[in-house]
Design an enzyme around this catalytic site. Structure first.
Site, PDB file in Angstrom:
ATOM      1  N   SER A 125       0.829  -1.198   0.000  1.00 27.00           N
ATOM      2  CA  SER A 125       0.000   0.000   0.000  1.00 27.00           C
ATOM      3  C   SER A 125       0.869   1.256   0.000  1.00 27.00           C
ATOM      4  O   SER A 125       1.628   1.483  -0.941  1.00 27.00           O
ATOM      5  CB  SER A 125      -0.961  -0.068   1.199  1.00 27.00           C
ATOM      6  OG  SER A 125      -1.947   0.915   1.127  1.00 27.00           O
ATOM      7  N   HIS A 164      -2.724  -1.453  -4.228  1.00 23.19           N
ATOM      8  CA  HIS A 164      -4.185  -1.564  -4.287  1.00 23.19           C
ATOM      9  C   HIS A 164      -4.787  -0.165  -4.261  1.00 23.19           C
ATOM     10  O   HIS A 164      -4.090   0.824  -4.083  1.00 23.19           O
ATOM     11  CB  HIS A 164      -4.741  -2.426  -3.144  1.00 23.19           C
ATOM     12  CG  HIS A 164      -4.499  -1.876  -1.772  1.00 23.19           C
ATOM     13  ND1 HIS A 164      -4.902  -2.535  -0.645  1.00 23.19           N
ATOM     14  CD2 HIS A 164      -3.895  -0.747  -1.314  1.00 23.19           C
ATOM     15  CE1 HIS A 164      -4.573  -1.840   0.431  1.00 23.19           C
ATOM     16  NE2 HIS A 164      -3.954  -0.747   0.044  1.00 23.19           N
TER      17      HIS A 164
END
EC number: 3.4.21.92
Length: 190
Positions: free
Chosen positions: A98, A123
């Site tokens: 992330s 993501h």
């Protein structure tokens, strides 16, 4: 309980003990080994500014082992990396997920690395909101804007087409070190 190791350095003037992170900082190494939050951002930003003021020609290395976290905290670090004059090398040890993957990709071109057993994950941003419909709409617009910003960032740093990034980031997209190199997140596997 977290125990921070200490190292002893011997000099002509005697011995001095340092916590391991302070000792690494002397070698221009910064460790990120937790979730991104405001405390981490303040510490890392201060370390980057200090090292830049100390020597604005010598590279700084950031080792990343993080599951991600606050995007505002992560962007504070990323913006400071771009702001300081020295090149900032990024090295993934363990996981850069992330916001950790964003920071990893944000290192100086040609100086972004991962150790061979590292894992990288990208993501779309996560968010949750409660409240009135208007508040939820404001929050949803913010998250969509943030997602587009992250897609543009990865497009610029990896060369991947926006449409591929949109598809890959729809869910958690995991890569090992070799896959991250092929994807363009890093430049080499160490």
């Amino acid at each position: 309980m977290n125990t921070i190791p200490y190292v002893i350095e011997k000099t002509a003037a005697g011995e001095r003990s340092y916590d391991i992170f302070s000792r690494l900082l002397k070698d221009r190494i910064i460790m990120i080994g937790s979730e991104f939050n405001d405390d981490l951002a303040n510490r890392v930003t201060a370390q980057l500014l200090f090292l830049s003021a100390e020597d604005n020609e010598k590279d700084i290395s950031i080792y990343i082992n993080s599951p991600g976290g606050s995007t505002s905290a992560g962007y504070a670090i990323l913006d400071t990396m771009d702001y300081v004059k020295p090149d900032v090398r990024t090295i993934c040890v363990g996981m850069a997920a992330s916001m950790g993957a964003i920071l990893l990709a944000g290192g100086a071109k040609g100086k972004r690395y991962a150790l061979k057993n590292s894992e990288i994950m990208i993501h779309q941003p996560l968010g949750g909101v409660k409240g009135q419909a208007t508040d939820m709409e404001i929050s949803a617009k913010r998250i969509i804007k943030l997602r587009e910003k992250i897609e543009r960032f990865f497009h610029e740093r990896t060369g991947q087409p926006i449409e591929k990034l949109k598809a890959d980031m729809e869910r958690d997209y995991f890569m090992d070190a070799d896959e991250a190199k092929a994807y363009g997140v890093i430049d080499a596997v160490l």
